[in-house]
Design a protein around this motif. Structure first.
Motif: not given
Length: 200
Positions: A143-167
């Motif tokens: 389960m821990a491995a599956q969570v990390r794999s899916v979290s990689a996708l979520l990192t791209l999703h939500f991280g992209t929105f947060a990038l506008e606040y990073i120089d």
């Protein structure tokens, strides 16, 4: 229309409608945007808008058309690849480019998720995200491995929105975010190896 792009004079009316609607969707949300406002902003009649798009959902479907085809092609490619870490890294890398290029559209989907989840376009987005997640994780992994794999996708999703606040330069930020997502994906394999134990 504060903060939203104004339509270019002349040119393709269908494209101009999409440009104005996109601006409104980003500024005030999908639900609070009306076709009357789009028509008024363009200086055309409401029936002229209806000639090209019968509903707001039709406009959103049109905006997402190219992105949807790119995602479908990526999913088809992923299903043909061996389920290796290298293939999954490449899947993430390709998805990062698609997501970054279409970030405003994905932002609309995220900000209006409650409303759009009831529409066909919202369900199709969910189905594609689910298909991508399935390609990144292994159903037989811990389960821990599956969570990390899916979290990689979520990192791209939500991280992209947060990038506008990073120089930083846009491409540098995209690549840094991809590195973070790839690290998560790679760590899933470390969890799997630890669970399997040392080779005999």
């Amino acid at each position: 229309m504060n903060g939203a792009p104004r339509a270019r004079r002349g040119g393709n009316t269908r494209q101009r409608i999409q440009e104005v609607a996109l601006g409104f969707f980003l500024e005030r949300g999908y639900e609070k945007t009306s076709l009357r406002e789009v028509a008024d902003e363009l200086g055309i009649s409401k029936p002229a808008v209806y000639y090209h798009f019968k509903t707001k959902e039709d406009i959103l479907v049109g905006l997402l058309g190219d992105v949807g085809r790119e995602l479908d092609a990526l999913i088809a490619w992923g299903r043909e690849q061996p389920r290796t870490l290298e293939s999954k890294r490449e899947l993430l890398a390709r998805y990062s480019v698609i997501f970054d290029d279409a970030a405003p559209l994905f932002r609309i989907m995220q900000q209006n998720i409650a409303t759009l989840s009831e529409l066909t376009v919202g369900q199709e987005f969910t189905d594609r995200t689910t298909a991508l997640a399935a390609l990144l994780k292994d159903a037989e992994a811990p389960m821990a491995a599956q969570v990390r794999s899916v979290s990689a996708l979520l990192t791209l999703h939500f991280g992209t929105f947060a990038l506008e606040y990073i120089d930083g330069a846009a491409e540098d930020k995209r690549l840094a975010l991809l590195d973070s997502a790839t690290e998560l994906l790679t760590s899933a394999y470390a969890v799997q190896e630890a669970a399997d134990g040392p080779a005999a």
